[in-house]
Design a protein around this motif. Sequence first.
Motif, short mmCIF file in Angstrom:
data_model
loop_
_atom_site.label_atom_id
_atom_site.label_comp_id
_atom_site.label_asym_id
_atom_site.label_seq_id
_atom_site.Cartn_x
_atom_site.Cartn_y
_atom_site.Cartn_z
N ALA A 143 0.82 -1.21 0.00
CA ALA A 143 0.00 0.00 0.00
C ALA A 143 0.85 1.26 0.00
O ALA A 143 0.36 2.36 -0.26
CB ALA A 143 -0.92 0.00 1.22
N GLY A 144 2.17 1.09 0.28
CA GLY A 144 3.06 2.24 0.28
C GLY A 144 2.66 3.24 1.35
O GLY A 144 2.46 2.91 2.50
N GLY A 145 2.50 4.48 0.94
CA GLY A 145 2.12 5.52 1.89
C GLY A 145 0.62 5.63 2.11
O GLY A 145 0.17 6.49 2.87
N ASP A 146 -0.14 4.74 1.46
CA ASP A 146 -1.61 4.78 1.60
C ASP A 146 -1.99 4.05 2.89
O ASP A 146 -2.27 2.85 2.88
CB ASP A 146 -2.26 4.13 0.39
CG ASP A 146 -3.77 4.34 0.36
OD1 ASP A 146 -4.34 4.67 1.42
OD2 ASP A 146 -4.37 4.16 -0.72
N ARG A 147 -2.02 4.80 3.98
CA ARG A 147 -2.27 4.17 5.28
C ARG A 147 -3.67 3.57 5.33
O ARG A 147 -3.88 2.50 5.90
CB ARG A 147 -2.10 5.19 6.40
CG ARG A 147 -2.21 4.58 7.80
CD ARG A 147 -1.91 5.62 8.87
NE ARG A 147 -1.93 5.00 10.19
CZ ARG A 147 -3.03 4.77 10.88
NH1 ARG A 147 -4.21 5.10 10.39
NH2 ARG A 147 -2.96 4.19 12.08
N GLU A 148 -4.63 4.24 4.72
CA GLU A 148 -6.01 3.74 4.75
C GLU A 148 -6.11 2.38 4.06
O GLU A 148 -6.79 1.47 4.54
CB GLU A 148 -6.95 4.74 4.08
CG GLU A 148 -8.42 4.32 4.11
CD GLU A 148 -9.32 5.38 3.50
OE1 GLU A 148 -10.50 5.06 3.27
OE2 GLU A 148 -8.85 6.49 3.26
N THR B 189 -6.57 -3.54 4.49
CA THR B 189 -6.15 -4.91 4.23
C THR B 189 -6.10 -5.72 5.51
O THR B 189 -6.59 -6.86 5.57
CB THR B 189 -4.76 -4.91 3.56
OG1 THR B 189 -4.85 -4.24 2.29
CG2 THR B 189 -4.26 -6.33 3.34
N ALA B 190 -5.49 -5.13 6.55
CA ALA B 190 -5.40 -5.84 7.83
C ALA B 190 -6.79 -6.11 8.41
O ALA B 190 -7.05 -7.20 8.94
CB ALA B 190 -4.57 -5.02 8.81
#
Length: 262
Positions: A184-189, A194-195
């Motif tokens: 996801a890289g910098g896409d924290r959302e 995913t988790a």
Amino acid sequence: MTTGTPLSPDTAARADRLDRVRKLLAKAERAGTPEEAETYNAKAVELMARHGIDEALLAADDPRRDEIGMVRIGMEDPYSAGKARLLGWTAAALRCRWVMHGASGGKVAAVTVFGFASDRERVELLYTSLLLQATGRLVRLRPPWPDESVAAYRRSWLQGFAAQVHQRLLEAEERAAAEACAQAGGDRERAVGTALVLVDRGAQVDRAYAEAFPHLGRARRPSLSGSGFAEGAEAGRRADLGGRRLRDGRGAAPRRLAAGPG
């Protein structure tokens, strides 16, 4: 001229990936050395773990593509209880639950695997290969001490094999989940989403399992007298799954184990 409905790109990619897994496992079954089998198994299980994550994320958008259900698989003697644990501990590592049927006198008649369809498919595919690899070794095993029972030694060997398979599978699943979040890289959302999808799938299976089997207790921890656990554990490490080696967990029960009731 061809007939039938063409496969969608998504379905075709899924079928191709599972076909690659099957071919790798087949090579592991035919391998001439434990090291060669380990190489093929490592590739197969890592690919299978990524497949499980992808299926989970796709099902989050379309729940109808991957529904919770169960499959009952018969066990055959000799060593049906050990084979049942191999199946059940494999299922537990791949986000399924399991139930033993007809467990009595060291024998088990069948095991029901309960979980999402894509995870049940992974369990059946992997168990079939692992069982072939384990039984191929079992028939050649003899205990190191002349007064030890061959059957007892083989039973304890199979338990060690199953325990290490479980631990290696857990590592592969955790690694695949971490990689999916990292992508996801910098896409924290996206990473958090995913988790959460994986956690929610586990919770869904637990709820459905409790509803389907409301009166089950936990099985007793197996107590085996043979001295083959350590050698079986080493075979389990070789039969599977790449990644970091674990310290010898001699006699330890697999973690995160959904023990089947008797």
